[in-house]
Design a protein around this motif. Structure first.
Motif, short mmCIF file in Angstrom:
data_model
loop_
_atom_site.label_atom_id
_atom_site.label_comp_id
_atom_site.label_asym_id
_atom_site.label_seq_id
_atom_site.Cartn_x
_atom_site.Cartn_y
_atom_site.Cartn_z
N LEU A 114 0.80 -1.22 0.00
CA LEU A 114 0.00 0.00 0.00
C LEU A 114 0.84 1.28 0.00
CD1 LEU A 114 -2.26 -2.05 0.70
CD2 LEU A 114 -3.19 -0.35 2.28
N LYS A 115 2.05 1.22 0.52
CA LYS A 115 2.82 2.45 0.77
C LYS A 115 3.13 3.25 -0.49
CE LYS A 115 7.53 0.51 0.63
NZ LYS A 115 8.75 0.24 1.43
N SER A 116 3.14 2.63 -1.65
CA SER A 116 3.52 3.32 -2.88
C SER A 116 2.35 4.04 -3.55
CB SER A 116 4.12 2.32 -3.88
OG SER A 116 5.25 1.70 -3.33
N TYR A 117 1.16 3.95 -3.00
CA TYR A 117 -0.03 4.47 -3.67
C TYR A 117 -0.65 5.65 -2.93
CZ TYR A 117 0.47 0.38 -6.56
OH TYR A 117 0.97 -0.55 -7.44
N ASP A 118 -1.35 6.49 -3.68
CA ASP A 118 -1.98 7.68 -3.11
C ASP A 118 -3.36 7.35 -2.55
OD1 ASP A 118 0.15 9.26 -4.26
OD2 ASP A 118 -0.88 9.05 -6.19
N ILE A 119 -4.10 6.52 -3.27
CA ILE A 119 -5.48 6.20 -2.92
C ILE A 119 -5.65 4.68 -2.98
CG2 ILE A 119 -7.90 6.39 -3.65
CD1 ILE A 119 -7.23 9.16 -4.74
N ILE A 120 -6.39 4.15 -2.02
CA ILE A 120 -6.68 2.73 -1.98
C ILE A 120 -8.18 2.54 -2.18
CG2 ILE A 120 -6.42 0.58 -0.68
CD1 ILE A 120 -3.77 2.18 -1.18
N ILE A 121 -8.55 1.69 -3.13
CA ILE A 121 -9.95 1.32 -3.34
C ILE A 121 -10.14 -0.09 -2.83
CG2 ILE A 121 -11.73 0.81 -5.06
CD1 ILE A 121 -10.77 3.13 -6.69
#
Length: 365
Positions: A114-121
């Motif tokens: 998750l750490k590399s992403y701006d938004i999580i869906i």
């Protein structure tokens, strides 16, 4: 290829334009689950030009997926969802990057992914994953777009996005997991095929608003939609004093947190598929199927006693059980309710609920 021509219809929107498109190109969105919610979210985010899309899923396409997971075709049955989705999304928009993760998300890999992403869906379909994703997003300070569907009703909301000095998360909505026996999944009760398409597309819409800064995201709100009655309800969320009681406080605590136990801690008598196989070999158990008579798949591998949950209490009232009892259903949720009823009437009986139901057992064989 002409980029402006590809995105022309959204570039000409008032308040959108080239700056918003640049923000999309720089954005990184992770979609957890390439199923009913993930498929439409991925398709529209890819089409919109989100620069990097991550996909987390370890499952394969099944025939029963196709009525709602329209990213796949009949020829894809048996193939890994992530591999099929990656290929089709690249065909839709070769200008973006697709990052596949053919893994089951767990507390050992969640923070790293998750750490590399701006938004999580979150397009997952079980409570343990939802709590894990929420907690990881809180620790990493990532915006989380939640969605859920069942029968004819769906929910969507945005967590961990501050608005008016308020930042709520999934645990503010559900401080403790709902009773699994009274919260069936789509595997148990079904879902109208178009509903995940609507909710998944709505999740994509929320992502686009957050990335580009347009409109009003559903921050600290939960929107529920009922397709049968054409009803929409929007609920304002508030901080729940109980929400942080069991939430991991740091990465070390998250690595040690047992999400499966947390979401099923009221049920100690859950039998794994492996342990169930051992009982089958010993031929010393009675297997009760609490599904309705018309439910698939048909069980031919072993004998079962069919006692649908809708008539379970009266069915077991006068019965005598001499062997260990294993209760099963489609996904392992209704069997928990049946187990509760069984133990109430026969407190000394050794009885278990099959973890993951017949669906998981057949997948493991």
């Amino acid at each position: 290829m002409n980029t402006e021509n590809r995105y022309q219809r959204q570039l000409q929107l008032t308040g959108f334009g080239k700056e918003a498109q640049k923000k999309l190109a720089m954005a990184k969105v992770l979609v957890i689950g390439a199923g009913g919610l993930g498929c439409p979210a991925l398709q529209y985010l890819a089409g919109a030009g989100v620069g990097t899309l991550g996909i987390v899923d370890f499952d394969t396409v099944s025939l029963s997926n196709l009525h709602r997971q329209t990213l796949y075709a009949t020829e894809d049955v048996g193939k890994l969802k992530v591999e099929v989705a990656t290929k089709k999304l690249k065909a839709l928009n070769p200008e973006i990057e697709i990052v596949p993760y053919i893994v089951q998300l767990n507390n050992q890999n969640a923070l790293e992914i998750l750490k590399s992403y701006d938004i999580i869906i979150d397009g997952s379909d079980n409570f343990s994953t939802r709590y894990l994703v929420n907690d990881a997003c809180v620790l990493l300070d990532k915006h989380l777009i939640y969605g859920a569907v069942m029968r004819f009703e769906g929910q969507v909301g945005v967590f961990n996005l501050e608005r008016n000095n308020l930042k709520t998360n999934y645990r503010d909505l559900f401080p403790t997991p709902p009773d699994a026996a009274s919260a069936p999944s789509c595997n148990d009760v079904g879902v109208l095929g178009v509903l995940p398409g609507i909710i998944g597309t709505w999740q994509a819409s929320e992502a686009l608003k957050i990335i580009t800064g347009i409109g009003m995201p559903l921050a600290n709100k939960l929107l529920t939609i009922n397709l049968l009655h054409n009803s929409f309800y929007e609920f304002q969320l508030a901080k729940n004093s109980k929400s942080e009681m069991e939430m991991p406080k740091d990465a070390t605590a998250l690595l040690q947190f047992n999400y499966d136990w947390f979401c099923n801690k009221a049920y100690e008598n859950i039998l794994s598929c492996k342990a169930f196989d051992q009982l089958l070999k010993q031929q010393k158990c009675l297997i009760i199927d609490v599904r309705e008579p018309n439910e698939m798949p048909i069980i031919t591998e072993f004998e079962t006693l069919q006692l649908p949950l809708s008539r379970f209490s009266e069915s077991i009232a006068d019965k005598t059980f001499n062997n260990t009892v294993v209760v099963l259903c489609q996904s392992g949720q209704r069997s928990l309710k049946a187990l509760e009823l069984l133990k109430k009437q026969h407190p000394k009986l050794t009885a278990f609920s099959l973890e993951g139901g017949i669906t998981q057992w057949k997948k493991s064989h």
